[in-house]
Design an enzyme around this catalytic site. Structure first.
Site, PDB file in Angstrom:
ATOM      1  CD  GLU A 120      -2.849   1.189   2.401  1.00 49.73           C
ATOM      2  OE1 GLU A 120      -3.756   2.023   2.373  1.00 49.73           O
ATOM      3  OE2 GLU A 120      -2.755   0.293   3.260  1.00 49.73           O
ATOM      4  CB  CYS A 123      -7.078   2.740   4.436  1.00 54.15           C
ATOM      5  SG  CYS A 123      -7.418   1.776   5.920  1.00 54.15           S
ATOM      6  CG  ASN A 131      -8.831  -2.573   2.552  1.00 52.69           C
ATOM      7  OD1 ASN A 131      -8.093  -3.528   2.745  1.00 52.69           O
ATOM      8  ND2 ASN A 131      -8.792  -1.485   3.319  1.00 52.69           N
ATOM      9  CD  GLU A 132      -8.825  -2.603   7.969  1.00 46.34           C
ATOM     10  OE1 GLU A 132      -8.883  -1.390   8.224  1.00 46.34           O
ATOM     11  OE2 GLU A 132      -7.783  -3.276   8.065  1.00 46.34           O
TER      12      GLU A 132
END
Length: 512
Positions: A29, A218, A339-340
């Site tokens: 990331e 994120c 994501n998440e």
């Protein structure tokens, strides 16, 4: 003689399970300033003058009469309209760029200077790199024509520099327009012209990762949908990729985009595992999502990405992949949807995605997020929904915990349902109260990874996170590899990942 307190019995004739072919991999990331000014080998900061503050990263150099300014009329292209104009009336006028904390230049190394330029006065501009003492290391001059043209020359560094500067000077009366100014080492990883920094990329290849998850994290979600990561914005001509601020608060150029990520996977021998936005901004930051009735555009992005990766050149996006330099398919096998994320905002969006893409591409494994925690309501609710719906091939679990937690959870997956969805430990790291990469946390991770391997019939993928952090410019710790412009430092956790990645077993036998 020491007393024997226990006996380990291993039955070599009784195979428990095969080890996943994709068990240990990497997650990348763009956090901690790890891409621009890090893994991406480009040395010039704000090379297209498109930051919110257009002159950010640049300083005016006035050694005469004249000025510099940022203009946008009659630009190189409409997506990145800003460009630099140098107007010299007398003496020398120009600009300087210190890159990402100064240019580290090694003696006898070669760099490629390139830019787009034009001059209504057919003027000559001088490009040169100088060290922190103002001494010239190397340089070239370019005579400009009347229209936008790309100029490029290779220079060889004659004097070293730890905090060098690029200077661009117009030393005669005239006007010069410049855009997309680049300084790139000739020697990059895999010898790519728009390549990765060699030492950083090599450290990843040396782990022998089975897969590479990208671009986040994120960063995929964004603080708002305005700065969500959308793959189509990151491919094609470099000059037409519109960069923007990422969730971590700094500008991303998209010099490395989805196409480069896929090629990088090939270069390090890893399966690509892209993660796509599901029409949701970051829930932890209370971002505002796209309405569920408006997420068809994101679903189409997913379909188009699969076609870009796997379609032949007769398809729209397969043809685009070929135009971007890769006629052969990338053979995508995994795709993360969100994501998440968690809860009632996520489930119906995921389900809508899954129903459409699974019908068209049933052989791809789709990855479902279980939220940001290793246990608790959100985690349990995600597993409950996934099992009930039957629409998750793999569930992505994330946990950043104390070393004791990892030691106590070596057997975490012993009792997981062997007939349910598989597990992707997509982000994990042990950290103590000081969040340092010491031997204690590395040993806890190593112990835990033995538990992943012995349960490889359930846990099919696992990746430490985050991967890189730049000294004095990071938002998160711990990290696998620390770096500055000159060197990298591999942590004890890195050597654990390297050890497991280079020594993956084939089968698990029973023991007690």
């Amino acid at each position: 003689m020491n007393k024997v307190d226990g006996v380990l019995n291993i039955d070599l004739t009784n195979e428990k399970c095969k080890v996943s072919n994709n068990l240990f991999g990497l997650f990348f990331e763009d956090i901690n300033n790890s891409l621009d000014g890090g893994l991406y080998a480009e040395l010039v900061r704000n090379r297209s003058f498109e930051f919110e503050e257009a002159f950010e990263g640049w300083n005016e150099v006035i050694l005469g009469v004249g000025k510099t300014e940022i203009l946008s009329n009659e630009s190189l292209n409409k997506k990145n309209p800003n460009y630099l104009r140098i107007n010299c009336e007398e003496g020398s006028i120009g600009v300087a760029n210190g890159g990402f904390g100064g240019f580290f230049l090694k003696k006898d190394t070669k760099y490629r200077i390139s830019f787009y330029g034009r001059s209504s006065t057919n003027s000559t501009v001088e490009f040169f790199l100088q060290n922190e003492n103002g001494i010239k290391c190397c340089g070239e001059s370019f005579k400009l024509s009347n229209d936008w043209i790309k100029y490029e020359k290779i220079v060889k560094v004659e004097k070293e520099s730890k905090e060098g500067v690029l200077r661009i000077m117009l030393n005669e009366k005239g006007i010069a327009d410049l855009d997309f100014i680049s300084v790139m080492p000739v020697e990059t990883f895999a010898n790519k012209k728009n390549g990765m920094r060699k030492d950083m990329a090599t450290s990843l290849k040396d782990i022998k990762p089975a897969f590479f998850r990208f671009p986040g994290g994120c960063i995929v979600e964004g603080k708002t949908m305005d700065n969500a990561y959308l793959w189509k914005e990151t491919i094609g001509d470099l000059t037409e990729r519109r960069g923007k601020e990422n969730l971590w608060g700094y500008h991303q150029s998209f010099g490395v985009g989805y196409h480069e990520y896929f090629e990088f996977c090939e270069d390090i021998g890893a399966e690509p595992v892209p993660i796509l936005n599901v029409g949701m901004a970051c829930q932890a930051r209370k971002g505002i999502h796209s309405h569920i009735e408006d997420i068809d555009i994101y679903i189409q992005d997913a379909l188009d990405l699969i076609e870009y990766c796997n379609g032949d050149i007769s398809t729209k996006w397969g043809e685009q992949r070929a135009k971007n330099g890769h006629p052969e398919p990338f053979n995508l096998k995994f795709l993360g949807i969100g994501n998440e994320q968690w809860g009632d905002d996520y489930y119906p969006r995921y389900e809508k995605f899954y129903d459409v893409v699974k019908e068209k591409y049933p052989n791809i494994k789709y990855i479902f997020a279980s939220g940001p925690f290793a246990d608790g309501f959100l985690y349990k609710d995600a597993w409950k929904w996934a099992k009930k719906s039957g629409k998750a091939d793999i569930i992505d679990e994330h946990y950043y915990m104390a070393p004791d937690w990892f030691l106590q959870n070596i057997n975490r997956y012993d009792d997981y349902d062997r007939n349910g969805p598989k597990v992707f430990a997509g982000e994990y790291a042990a950290h103590n109260s000081q969040r340092k990469n010491n031997l204690e946390v590395a040993l806890a991770e190593a112990a835990y990874m033995t538990g992943l391997e012995k349960n490889s019939d359930v846990v099919v993928m696992a990746a430490y996170a985050p991967l890189f952090a730049k000294y004095n410019e990071f938002q998160w710790a711990p990290n696998l590899i620390w770096f500055n412009n000159e060197t990298i430092v591999k942590t004890p956790s890195y050597y654990v990942q390297n050890l497991f990645g280079n020594n993956v077993g084939e089968i698990v036998v029973t023991s007690e």
